[in-house]
Design an enzyme around this catalytic site. Structure first.
Site, PDB file in Angstrom:
ATOM      1  CB  ILE A   1      -0.953  -0.056   1.211  1.00 21.53           C
ATOM      2  CG1 ILE A   1      -1.972  -1.187   0.997  1.00 21.53           C
ATOM      3  CG2 ILE A   1      -1.657   1.265   1.454  1.00 21.53           C
ATOM      4  CD1 ILE A   1      -2.620  -1.696   2.256  1.00 21.53           C
ATOM      5  CG  ASP A   2       4.404   3.323   2.595  1.00 18.37           C
ATOM      6  OD1 ASP A   2       3.798   4.384   2.427  1.00 18.37           O
ATOM      7  OD2 ASP A   2       5.365   3.207   3.384  1.00 18.37           O
ATOM      8  CG  ASP A   3       6.694   0.465  -2.595  1.00 18.53           C
ATOM      9  OD1 ASP A   3       7.597   0.941  -3.279  1.00 18.53           O
ATOM     10  OD2 ASP A   3       6.898  -0.154  -1.536  1.00 18.53           O
TER      11      ASP A   3
END
Length: 665
Positions: free
Chosen positions: A399-401
């Site tokens: 989710i962060d990337d």
């Protein structure tokens, strides 16, 4: 000197009034920042691969190198050149007290020191050599092998240096637990899940290879290598799981052969199905080494395509130094590095249609994942559309990337804007759909919050679940605001969660970066991007905290020990380029551009920049598992200072300059 009628002297300050002097100082700082930004921009552009990506070394600790040698010893594929090169690297990381640490400047760590010592024995170092004797004495003084973590003792059990009966049990029947069960494989974070499944096979098989030497010198008492320890009270969670482990040991002795063999075959099938195109598993080293061992124990020979590809993938994790040393990366971070580099360059004023930014966008677009992975167990109806951290990891986009790639793509003026908009639309839909019940976001899975996996005696190696964190949630909120979803209910729920998670001191905990400086540096830009005014009490508290923890040299730093000792280390540590940049990004987002803290922070970045436009940063500012596994991302020292300087010089992020219409629901 004559007095004036108001009692002041007739002397005039050489540079005018206080306001004039302040203005001149700010102008000087801005000019120095512009020059530093130009140098840093040229340097970062020079690091791009012709294919469009950036990747810095990902430095962790010497257990990666030690376990690589132990794996080769176990499989019988030792290579004298690799062994010598690994030994050179491991020796170079030893501290003066004979130990090895898990991060630069950190204290000696027992399990790391044991694994490094054993690896050097494999490399030919004699136990009576001064550096080895000092290490062995320290190990004994700190409890010996018996006090090491489970993973270390598993490696030693593979060669008979530790008894399998003295290790926690992990049955392969775990593979059959339904997904709703609190101890199913899906209750673990993806990194732990990929590691534990192959280890269930290893635990059931209990292999022992001939030991090339004894390790009696690493026991506190060789006559009693594993002294008995009292069980925790039966009414406690620890006591309950300790007794469960004893029951599993009994089950190991009576397990029926056919059902157990079937469970191991199911686990093996699960492993093989998750091998990536490059031969690795999950793009990270630990699942790869344990998967290779597990499959080999089940009869896969080293020439089998699965094992051959797996071993070749591990070779690609090697970084060769100029002195002949060989360092093994735990992981590789090209997607993360590329999106952060693109953001930094765009915010530093590089034109949105610059050929290198377009090339980076093309590469990122080609990396978007279009098939389901393990995340879809909890979100079966959600279409895919995320990005992973590594070159190859289609099973586990994160989710962060994905949030940061969207922020990067929105800064590039691509010749095919419809292609970009379609990719962004898929990514936003996927990220929004991965929101957890509490309104926040974890890294790889939704609602991965079961408290039970962490309580297993086996799981003493670090974080094994993936609960939502402030830094990931902030990046998603910032992304949603960038694509025009500020008023989306999911964005508002994320904002509410972030505001509720603020620490009393004004900071936010940083899960994937060190620590409160990273959390605060992530959250403040997200809050203001989503419409929270700079005058909001939460913003003012955060600004106040950052100002209080600024170092005397103008920078910011935070030691990894803040994860264990919040009161003693939160916001405290030697100034680093990346952490100074995070603090500046937060203060700039809060409207503090002309403040003294920002001026001093920018000055620190300017003063410490090297002639080639880069920064040096030996300190570890990244996090794998808080405290247990620390990371030095070698590109952090380039991308984050450039981002902060660029936003200082140009007045803010380059959002919207290349973006099309807001993405719809």
């Amino acid at each position: 000197m004559t007095a004036t009628t108001d009692g002041s002297t007739g002397a005039r300050p050489s540079r005018g009034s206080s306001a004039t002097r302040t203005s001149a100082v700010l102008q000087d700082t801005a000019e120095a920042a512009r020059e530093a930004t130009a140098r840093a921009t040229d340097h970062l552009l020079s690091l791009q691969d012709p294919a469009g990506w950036w990747k810095g070394d990902l430095e962790t600790n010497v257990t990666m190198d030690a376990e690589d040698l132990l794996l080769r010893q176990f499989l019988g594929i030792q290579d004298p050149k690799l062994t010598e090169a690994a030994g050179r690297h491991i020796r170079g990381e030893q501290r003066e007290d004979g130990t090895w640490a898990t991060f630069y400047g950190g204290p000696g760590e027992l399990s790391t020191t044991i694994e490094a010592y054993v690896a050097l024995r494999l490399a030919g170092d004699e136990p009576d050599a001064p550096h080895m004797a000092t290490a062995a004495a320290w190990i004994r003084a700190h409890g010996g092998i018996a006090a090491a973590r489970v993973f270390t003792r598993i490696w030693l059990a593979l060669f008979g240096w530790w008894k399998w009966d003295d290790l926690p049990e992990l049955p392969p029947e775990l593979i059959y637990f339904p997904k709703w069960f609190p101890l199913s494989i899906h209750a673990f974070g993806c990194w732990a899940r990929q590691t534990i499944v192959p280890l269930t096979i290893v635990s059931a098989q209990r292999p022992v290879r001939p030991a090339p030497f004894a390790l009696d010198e690493l026991h506190a008492d060789p006559r009693e290598p594993n002294p008995p320890r009292p069980l925790a009270p039966a009414a406690s969670w620890d006591g309950l799981f300790q007794r469960l482990d004893k029951a599993l040991h009994l089950y190991h002795k009576v397990a029926l052969r056919r059902p157990r063999a079937a469970a191991m075959r199911s686990a093996a099938r699960w492993i093989v199905e998750r091998q990536e195109n490059d031969g690795c598993w999950g793009g990270i080293q630990p699942p790869a080494v344990y998967s290779i061992i597990a499959l080999h124990l089940l009869g896969y020979d080293l020439d089998h395509p699965v094992l051959r590809a797996g071993l070749e993938s591990l070779d690609r994790f090697a970084v060769w130094r100029e002195d002949g040393a060989r360092m093994i990366e735990a992981c590789q971070s090209p997607v993360w590095d590329t999106c952060l580099a693109t953001i930094a360059l765009a915010d530093a004023g590089v034109p949105a249609d610059h050929p290198q930014l377009v090339r980076a966008a093309d590469w990122m677009l080609g990396e978007q994942i279009d098939r389901p992975g393990d995340w879809s167990v909890r979100r079966p109806e959600l279409p895919s559309g995320g990005w992973a951290f590594e070159f190859h990891n289609d099973n586990y986009p994160d989710i962060d990337d994905t949030a940061e790639v969207v922020l990067a793509l929105r800064r590039v003026r691509h010749p095919d804007p419809l292609r970009v908009e379609a990719a962004v639309d898929r990514a936003v839909r996927w990220n929004a759909g991965m929101q957890s019940k509490n309104g926040a976001w974890g890294a790889f899975d939704a609602d991965n919050t079961s408290p039970f996996p962490n309580r297993l005696p086996f799981c003493d190696f670090g974080e094994v679940i993936d609960p939502p964190s402030a830094d990931v949630t902030a990046h998603v909120v910032e992304m949603l605001a960038e694509v025009g979803r500020t008023h989306d209910p999911r964005t508002r729920r994320g904002l509410a969660w972030l505001l509720a998670e603020q620490e009393p001191c004004g900071a936010w905990f940083g899960r994937w970066g060190t620590n409160y400086v990273y959390g605060t540096g992530s959250v403040l830009p997200a809050l203001t991007a989503a419409g929270i005014p700079a005058s909001h009490p939460a913003v003012r508290r955060a600004v106040g905290w950052l100002e209080r923890v600024q170092n005397d040299d103008g920078g910011w730093g935070e030691d990894q020990r803040s994860y264990q000792d919040k009161e003693g280390w939160a916001g405290r540590g030697a100034s680093t380029a990346s952490q100074t940049a995070w603090a500046l990004m937060a203060l700039l987002a809060a409207g503090e551009r002309d403040g003294e803290a920002v001026r001093r922070g920018v000055g620190r970045l300017v003063e410490t920049q090297l002639p080639d436009g880069s920064w040096d940063e030996p300190y570890f500012t990244g996090t794998g598992f808080p405290w247990d596994f620390s990371i030095n991302y070698h590109l952090y020292r380039q991308v984050f200072p450039l981002t902060a300087l660029g936003r200082y010089v140009h007045g803010g992020p380059a959002t919207g300059q290349a973006a099309g219409a807001a993405v719809g629901d």
